[in-house]
Each structure stands twice: as C-alpha cells, then as structure tokens.
Scaffold this motif. Structure first.
Motif, PDB file in Angstrom:
ATOM      1  N   PRO A  66       0.808  -1.232   0.000  1.00 11.53           N
ATOM      2  CA  PRO A  66       0.000   0.000   0.000  1.00 11.53           C
ATOM      3  C   PRO A  66       0.839   1.280   0.000  1.00 11.53           C
ATOM      4  CG  PRO A  66      -0.880  -1.591   1.559  1.00 11.53           C
ATOM      5  CD  PRO A  66       0.441  -2.137   1.105  1.00 11.53           C
ATOM      6  N   LEU A  67       2.028   1.242   0.623  1.00 12.89           N
ATOM      7  CA  LEU A  67       2.900   2.419   0.672  1.00 12.89           C
ATOM      8  C   LEU A  67       4.286   2.062   0.161  1.00 12.89           C
ATOM      9  CD1 LEU A  67       2.084   3.772   4.267  1.00 12.89           C
ATOM     10  CD2 LEU A  67       1.318   4.779   2.101  1.00 12.89           C
ATOM     11  N   TYR A  94      -9.694   6.115   5.813  1.00 15.96           N
ATOM     12  CA  TYR A  94      -8.366   5.735   6.306  1.00 15.96           C
ATOM     13  C   TYR A  94      -7.748   6.901   7.072  1.00 15.96           C
ATOM     14  CZ  TYR A  94      -8.580   1.842   2.991  1.00 15.96           C
ATOM     15  OH  TYR A  94      -8.942   0.714   2.308  1.00 15.96           O
ATOM     16  N   THR A  95      -6.772   6.559   7.890  1.00 17.90           N
ATOM     17  CA  THR A  95      -5.999   7.576   8.600  1.00 17.90           C
ATOM     18  C   THR A  95      -4.528   7.442   8.240  1.00 17.90           C
ATOM     19  OG1 THR A  95      -7.517   7.622  10.485  1.00 17.90           O
ATOM     20  CG2 THR A  95      -5.285   8.468  10.864  1.00 17.90           C
ATOM     21  N   LEU A  96      -3.910   8.550   7.905  1.00 19.02           N
ATOM     22  CA  LEU A  96      -2.455   8.603   7.771  1.00 19.02           C
ATOM     23  C   LEU A  96      -1.911   9.155   9.088  1.00 19.02           C
ATOM     24  CD1 LEU A  96      -2.068   9.951   4.127  1.00 19.02           C
ATOM     25  CD2 LEU A  96      -1.291   7.727   4.971  1.00 19.02           C
ATOM     26  N   LEU A 148      -0.417   3.768   7.553  1.00 16.38           N
ATOM     27  CA  LEU A 148      -1.731   3.785   6.904  1.00 16.38           C
ATOM     28  C   LEU A 148      -2.659   2.886   7.709  1.00 16.38           C
ATOM     29  CD1 LEU A 148      -3.547   4.580   4.475  1.00 16.38           C
ATOM     30  CD2 LEU A 148      -2.695   2.505   3.330  1.00 16.38           C
ATOM     31  N   ILE A 149      -3.731   3.489   8.282  1.00 14.18           N
ATOM     32  CA  ILE A 149      -4.633   2.741   9.161  1.00 14.18           C
ATOM     33  C   ILE A 149      -6.043   2.796   8.592  1.00 14.18           C
ATOM     34  CG2 ILE A 149      -5.540   2.558  11.512  1.00 14.18           C
ATOM     35  CD1 ILE A 149      -3.030   4.151  12.419  1.00 14.18           C
ATOM     36  N   ASN A 153      -9.765  -0.479  12.427  1.00 13.68           N
ATOM     37  CA  ASN A 153      -8.682  -1.468  12.464  1.00 13.68           C
ATOM     38  C   ASN A 153      -7.487  -0.826  13.167  1.00 13.68           C
ATOM     39  OD1 ASN A 153      -6.787  -3.459  12.045  1.00 13.68           O
ATOM     40  ND2 ASN A 153      -7.396  -3.837   9.922  1.00 13.68           N
ATOM     41  N   ASP A 154      -7.090  -1.375  14.295  1.00 12.33           N
ATOM     42  CA  ASP A 154      -6.010  -0.774  15.072  1.00 12.33           C
ATOM     43  C   ASP A 154      -4.638  -1.008  14.455  1.00 12.33           C
ATOM     44  OD1 ASP A 154      -7.813   0.154  16.909  1.00 12.33           O
ATOM     45  OD2 ASP A 154      -7.647  -1.613  18.212  1.00 12.33           O
ATOM     46  N   SER A 155      -4.468  -2.127  13.753  1.00 14.82           N
ATOM     47  CA  SER A 155      -3.161  -2.461  13.181  1.00 14.82           C
ATOM     48  C   SER A 155      -2.970  -1.757  11.842  1.00 14.82           C
ATOM     49  CB  SER A 155      -3.032  -3.972  12.982  1.00 14.82           C
ATOM     50  OG  SER A 155      -3.150  -4.644  14.210  1.00 14.82           O
ATOM     51  N   PRO A 156      -1.842  -1.092  11.641  1.00 17.10           N
ATOM     52  CA  PRO A 156      -1.602  -0.420  10.356  1.00 17.10           C
ATOM     53  C   PRO A 156      -1.554  -1.410   9.195  1.00 17.10           C
ATOM     54  CG  PRO A 156      -0.019   0.290  12.042  1.00 17.10           C
ATOM     55  CD  PRO A 156      -0.736  -0.908  12.595  1.00 17.10           C
ATOM     56  N   LEU A 157      -2.101  -0.986   8.072  1.00 18.17           N
ATOM     57  CA  LEU A 157      -1.975  -1.780   6.842  1.00 18.17           C
ATOM     58  C   LEU A 157      -0.539  -1.763   6.336  1.00 18.17           C
ATOM     59  CD1 LEU A 157      -5.074  -0.741   4.699  1.00 18.17           C
ATOM     60  CD2 LEU A 157      -4.634  -2.995   5.707  1.00 18.17           C
ATOM     61  N   ALA A 158       0.118  -0.641   6.525  1.00 15.92           N
ATOM     62  CA  ALA A 158       1.495  -0.470   6.040  1.00 15.92           C
ATOM     63  C   ALA A 158       2.106   0.740   6.723  1.00 15.92           C
ATOM     64  CB  ALA A 158       1.506  -0.284   4.523  1.00 15.92           C
ATOM     65  N   SER A 159       3.421   0.808   6.684  1.00 10.33           N
ATOM     66  CA  SER A 159       4.112   1.989   7.193  1.00 10.33           C
ATOM     67  C   SER A 159       5.288   2.297   6.284  1.00 10.33           C
ATOM     68  CB  SER A 159       4.578   1.781   8.632  1.00 10.33           C
ATOM     69  OG  SER A 159       5.509   0.732   8.707  1.00 10.33           O
TER      70      SER A 159
END
Length: 733
Positions: A66-67, A94-96, A148-149, A153-159
């Motif tokens: 994703p990132l 989504y939240t960055l 990227l959240i 969902n508490d766990s990030p999809l990617a960082s």
C-alpha cells in the motif's frame, strides 16, 4: 522479442545503455554486459517467459504494497504520498498517522477515491488503484514514520519512512560570506612522531592539528580511517575497508588509554624484546602493518584487562559510558566486534580466515544461529573489540575538539570510501544489500586507460530502497562525526556506479543508476545535523548531470590543478575555479609534485609493466613535457614564481622555489577551500599509491620523511604557511 523484454528489465533496473566517456566520446555498453549485470542482480535471462514472469512478479509486489518503503522530500515542498489499494476498499475511510522523530503525532483522515487517481493495474484478477494523497501538515526536517490505518482497524496496513531534507548541504557562514581557507591533507598512517608505534595515531593527529592551526590552516584532511582487519593487517588499503561506519584500531595511541600505566601493561611494553620490535617499526620507511598490529594488540589486550577490572566489571561512570556507546552503535557495532573476534579465533585455530567467504558455513552470515552461539561463548573477546572502537571514537573526538579549540573553521575533514571489500564485516552483516558477484570500478579514463576494478561489491539500489536507505543514513552520519567536513570519494556513485562482473575485464562493465535525488537529500540532512560541509571527489568520467546536481545541492567540487586544462593545453588560472570547490595540486592516486615534474611515476609505471606498449608510454612522456611547459608559462604569466625559476622546461627542474610557488599560485585562486599535501611541503618523491597495482608496489605504507614535531620547525615551511595564509586573504578581495 526476448531482446525487447530484456531491454524492459534493463530499464527497470537502471542499467545504462549509452554514456559519454572521459574524453567526451559517446560509448555503448555491450549487450552481453547488460545480461551479465541482470544476472548478478538475481535475474534469470535465459528464457523469455521467465524474464516476463520476473517482471510481473516485481510489479505485483509493488501493487501489493500500500505504501512505498521510503520517500524523500525537500523542506517546504508538498508531501504527496502514493497509496495502492484494491478497488473494493478505495471508498473506505483511512488515517495517515505520522509519528515525527521527536515523538509528536499528527493524523489525517481521508478517503482514497477522493484523491487523484494516477494508475490502475490488475493483480490476480483483482483491480488495484493508486492514488496521490497530499499531507496537509508541513513536517520539520528529520526522519518520520507514516502509517496507513483503515477505519475500525487498530493495526496499520502499512508503514513507511518519510525523510524531510533541506534544500542543500551545510556551509559554514564565513565561507558563505566569501572567506577563503587552506588546510593540509594527510594519510594518517604516514605520520612519524617521537612516540608513535610505527604508524601515525590520533595523538599525532592532535599535534598536527595544533601546529597546522597555529600556522594558519583551517582544516586537516584525512584519508579514510575506516575499520580494516585486526587479524589481517596487511589488507591495509583505506579504500577497501571491513566497515565504513567504524574506525581503524591501529590509529589508537595505546599509551593514552587509562590502564596503560598499570604494572601488567608496563611489564609487557618495557620488556627488551618488545622495545626492540617497537624500535624496528618506528625506524622503517614503510609501515610494517603486521608488526604494528602484533605490538598494539599485545599491549591493548593487557590494557583492556586492566580497564575491565578497574571499570567495566563495576558500576562505574566509565562502564555506563561504554554501555551507552555500545547501545548507540547497535547491531552494526556488535556485528563488527563479533566478526573481528571470529576472524581472530579462526586464525588462532589454523582455519582460513581472510574473510567471511572462507569462514565455515555456519559462520558465513552474521544472523546465523551458530554465530549467536559463538558470540555468547566468546563474549569477553567481543567486548574487547567493542572497547577498541569506543576508545578510537574518544581519541578521534579529542582530536576534533583540539581543532575547534584552536579556532579552525572546518577542523577535521574525513573521507568516505566508495565501498567495502568482498570479505568485509559490512557485507557479512547485510548480505541482501550487496551484489557479491560484481565489483565497483571505472571505465577507461585518464587515470586508468585500461579501466579499473576496485574489488568492492556494490549495493543493490533496490535493496537499499527497501531498507529505507538506513545503510546510507548510517554511513553519512557516522563519517561526519568528530569532523567539520566530509569528502566523498568517487561522488558520482550517488548517481551511478560502474559495475564489473566477476571474471570480466574492467572495460567490459556497465553503469547502474542509483536514486541520486533521494541520496542527495539524505546527505543534505545529515550535513546540517552534523554541521558538516561536503566535498565530492568528481574526477574521471563525470556526467554533466551529476556536476549540476552536486552544485545545486551545496556539494563542493574537487578541482585538481593538473586536470584543469583548456583545449589548447594551457592550464586554467585557479582564479577561474568554481568558488564552490576545494582545489588541490595532487591526490593519493597521483605522484607528488617532484614525482610529477621528474616523471618518476612514469618510470615506476614502466618498471611495473603498467603500460601495454612503448608507444603509449612515449605519448605520456611527451604529454608530460608539454604540460610542464604550459605550467611554467602559466606560473610566470601570473607572476607566481620569480626569475630564479627558469622559463624553459628543458632546463628547469623541480626546486623549492617552484614547488612552493605552485602552492601559493593555487592559494590565490577562487576556490573556497585549498587542500595541500604534506608530502609536497616536505618535497618527497615517492607516491602513496599507484592505481592498478597490488603487490608490485608498497601502496598505503610509505611514511613521511620528518616527524610531526620537526615539520613546523622548518623556517621554509613556516614561510610557506604564512604566504598561503596571505594569498588566501588576498583572494577574498
């Protein structure tokens, strides 16, 4: 068809197809070279279907991330992130989440579909979209983490890592305002003194700094002082290190370490045999690395035992400082210490030990379980090598402080080598990053007409990117420590490197490109953090693209007098050099002034068989003759030498008046910095290094002819220093 698919892969991996050589002529990389370079990068190029499959796999891998791993932006630029998601979730919220380096957090909620759609692809029958999303907050200089959240969902999809860099590298305010300075460059091992142990050390450096500062110098430049091989000291090239992050323990002044005065140490160093060996290494004209290492290791192990019993086995302030140093050094420092301990163990056990390629299989990589067991079993040996690095850092820091206290504008400037040798600890600790079936070098150029192969495996630019540029960040940061400037050897490596596949001739290599803008951004950031001016050694085959980028990014060019010639053969006046440059007369790969003038380098090259034909050698002699006459014409034309120096090269040898006249001539120039070699102050004739040789010549061993204590007692040298200082002041006007 296969050729077209191959070419796509060549372009994807940044392999150059055409370039301009050192003489300004167009050159083409052979098709076979491109294929071999792809092979060493891990690709199978024998079958078109396999090639296509590899390309597809790489594209899928990108779309499934994703990132991006890392993004470098310049201060005050818009921060646009690229986000890739399946079409089924692009309408979700989504939240960055940005965690800044200081721990402060910033959140931005967005819906991808509301952003700018920039690309679409299909992966395993699923459609993916890529959106450009702008961060609305401006972030300070530094290394930040973006996560990227997805909603609920508490766990990030990617960082990813976000690096915010300044526009250009740091330049001290006085230099920005037009100040012209000069300094000395020295190979640290060359220094003689009344007290060193056969090799220049950090205490010698401190003396040199103090004397140079007292005589008008604003910096002392060093050869690379990277960690080499304690158990294999004859592998002594500073440009083929084991680790570029850490220091060469041979530069330690053993007598300056707490514990040297102990009974156990004094018993060793005062023994008749030890004194005799010490006298030998001090008296010889070339550094006897094996003997120096034997002496220093014997004494250092005793010093360590004493220090250990006094401080490291107790809850002392020294032990706390040592532990803090080790913790800050992290895995990189531990890896080097384990490597050095293991190499020593293998040597003592009678096993092959020159580098990790000949280690037992279970020890061939730092992260193997057997290595962890070895570390545990030899913990005190590992701690010994950690201790050496700590003491080296402290002694270097002390020398740098003397430069600051003496009023030097730059102080120490260090030199970053272009790579590490094949058997190095740095590769042992990060195998994924390096392509060990290739080596860095150079295509045919003026310094190496047959091309050069330096035996240094290159970093894979994609792996470097995937590792979020951490290895480069560490290199820049550690080499700017305890200094006011950093010289980057072969700075073109930030843009591209000439890769030579193992077993091939150097001329049959090819260029592989690197993410130059990202690397320059990181360089600028570390330059400001460390208040370190940056000098780029831009000699050889230098594309206009990199010269322009370096200048825009505040990197100082490296201008060598003998290479600054017009098309008609005349030499440019130093007053025409770029202000944003460091000028010099010679380098470690060139003859001294006397050697150049008397063609001693050509004679030596002939003896060593470096010239394929007599015609080539004769042409070099003729060119040298013509160049020397042009130099005399230029010096007399600028009134840089008086009538005591002849005007006809056929009757004019190298004299002190000519030698010092050339140096003062350079000091009148427009370059902000002028670097001069101590060898030329001492009117020495033998070179430090002869490119293209290995055992044919004692490279990296020749000492200076005078001690540090004696150099500045010479009235001629005192006068030269005063004239240089005066000429630099005049150049400011």
């Amino acid at each position: 068809m296969t050729e077209r698919v191959l070419q796509k892969l060549v372009e994807m991996r940044g392999i150059e197809t055409h370039y301009v050589d050192a003489w300004g002529n167009p050159a083409t990389i052979a098709e076979s070279s491109k294929t071999k370079l792809l092979n060493v990068l891990g690709y199978n190029t024998e079958d078109e279907a396999v090639i296509s499959e590899q390309i597809e796999e790489e594209m899928h891998s990108i779309w499934l991330s994703p990132l991006n791993p890392v993004q470098v932006i310049r201060q005050n630029e818009a921060i646009i992130l690229f986000i890739r998601l399946p079409i089924s979730v692009v309408n979700d919220s989504y939240t960055l989440a940005v965690e800044m380096e200081d721990g402060e957090r910033h959140h931005q909620i967005f819906t991808p579909v509301e952003g700018e759609l920039i690309n679409v692809a299909h992966v395993d029958d699923e459609e993916f979209h890529e959106y450009a999303v702008e961060l609305t907050h401006h972030f300070p200089l530094g290394y930040h983490t973006v996560s990227l959240i997805q909603e609920n969902n508490d766990s990030p999809l990617a960082s990813m890592r976000l690096i915010v860099a300044p526009k250009a590298c740091f330049t001290p305010k006085p230099i920005e305002d037009g100040k012209k300075i000069w300094g000395l460059s020295v190979q640290l091992y060359c220094l003689r003194s009344e007290n060193n142990w056969g090799i220049g050390d950090f205490s010698d450096l401190t003396k040199l700094i103090k004397e140079a500062a007292d005589h008008g110098a604003d910096f002392v430049g060093l050869n690379p002082i990277h960690a080499l091989y304690p158990s294999n000291p004859d592998a002594c090239s500073p440009y083929g290190p084991s680790s570029r992050r850490w220091l060469n323990f041979l530069y330690l002044d053993v007598s300056a370490i707490d514990g040297y005065d102990s009974e156990r140490v004094q018993k060793i160093v005062n023994a008749a045999g030890f004194k005799e060996r010490l006298q030998h290494v001090r008296s010889v004209d070339y550094v006897d690395y094996q003997s120096v290492a034997d002496l220093k290791l014997e004494a250092l192990k005793a010093v360590f035992e004493e220090y250990y019993s006094r401080h490291l086995s107790k809850n002392t302030k020294q032990n706390k400082a040592f532990k803090a140093f080790v913790e800050e050094g992290g895995e990189s420092l531990d890896m080097l210490a384990v490597y050095d301990a293991m190499q020593a163990h293998l040597k003592e056990s009678g096993h092959a030990y020159w580098g990790w390629p000949v280690f037992p299989d279970e020890y061939k990589e730092y992260h193997k379980p057997a290595v962890a067991k070895f570390r545990k079993a030899h913990l005190k040996d590992v701690k010994f090598y950690l201790f050496l690095q700590w003491q080296a850092a402290l002694q270097l820091e002390k020398a740098s402080k003397v430069a600051d206290d003496s009023g030097m504008l730059i102080g120490l400037y260090r030199d970053l080598a272009v790579g590490v040798s094949e058997g190095s600890a740095e590769i042992w600790g990060n195998k994924d990053l390096y392509c060990v079936d290739a080596s860095v070098g150079a295509p045919p150029d003026i310094l190496g007409p047959l091309g050069q192969n330096w035996g240094l495996p290159p970093m894979d630019p994609i792996k470097l990117y995937e590792q979020q540029y951490q290895p480069i960040i560490d290199l820049f940061s550690s080499n700017m420590a305890s200094s006011g400037a950093l010289r980057i050897d072969h700075v073109m490596a930030l843009l591209r490197l000439w890769w030579v596949v193992k077993g091939d001739n150097a001329k049959d290599g090819g260029y592989v490109y690197y993410p130059v803008d990202d690397l320059l951004g990181i360089l600028a950031l570390e330059s400001h953090r460390n208040q370190s001016l940056v000098i780029g050694e831009d000699l050889g085959t230098v594309p206009d693209e990199i010269r322009t980028k370096l200048a825009e990014n505040g990197v100082y060019s490296y201008r060598v007098f003998f290479f600054e010639q017009a098309e008609d053969g005349g030499f440019f006046s130093p007053s025409h050099y770029p202000v944003q440059s460091m000028s010099t007369l010679t380098t470690h790969d060139m003859p001294t002034l006397i050697g150049y003038w008397h063609c001693l380098d050509l004679e030596l090259g002939k003896e060593l068989g470096l010239y394929p034909t007599q015609e080539i050698l004769q042409k070099l002699y003729q060119d040298r003759h013509d160049n020397k006459q042009a130099i005399l014409d230029s010096l007399h034309g600028h009134n840089s030498i008086d009538a005591s120096v002849g005007r006809d090269v056929n009757f004019t040898g190298m004299t002190e008046a000519l030698n010092f006249g050339i140096q003062v001539h350079m000091a009148k120039g427009s370059s902000a910095l002028l670097s001069l070699q101590l060898e030329d102050w001492l009117q020495m004739d033998k070179p430090v290094n002869i490119p293209g040789t290995f055992k044919e010549y004692p490279n990296w061993r020749r000492k200076l002819t005078q001690t540090v204590e004696d150099i500045f007692d010479n009235t001629s040298i005192q006068s030269l220093a005063a004239n240089l200082t005066q000429a630099r002041k005049q150049a400011e006007d």
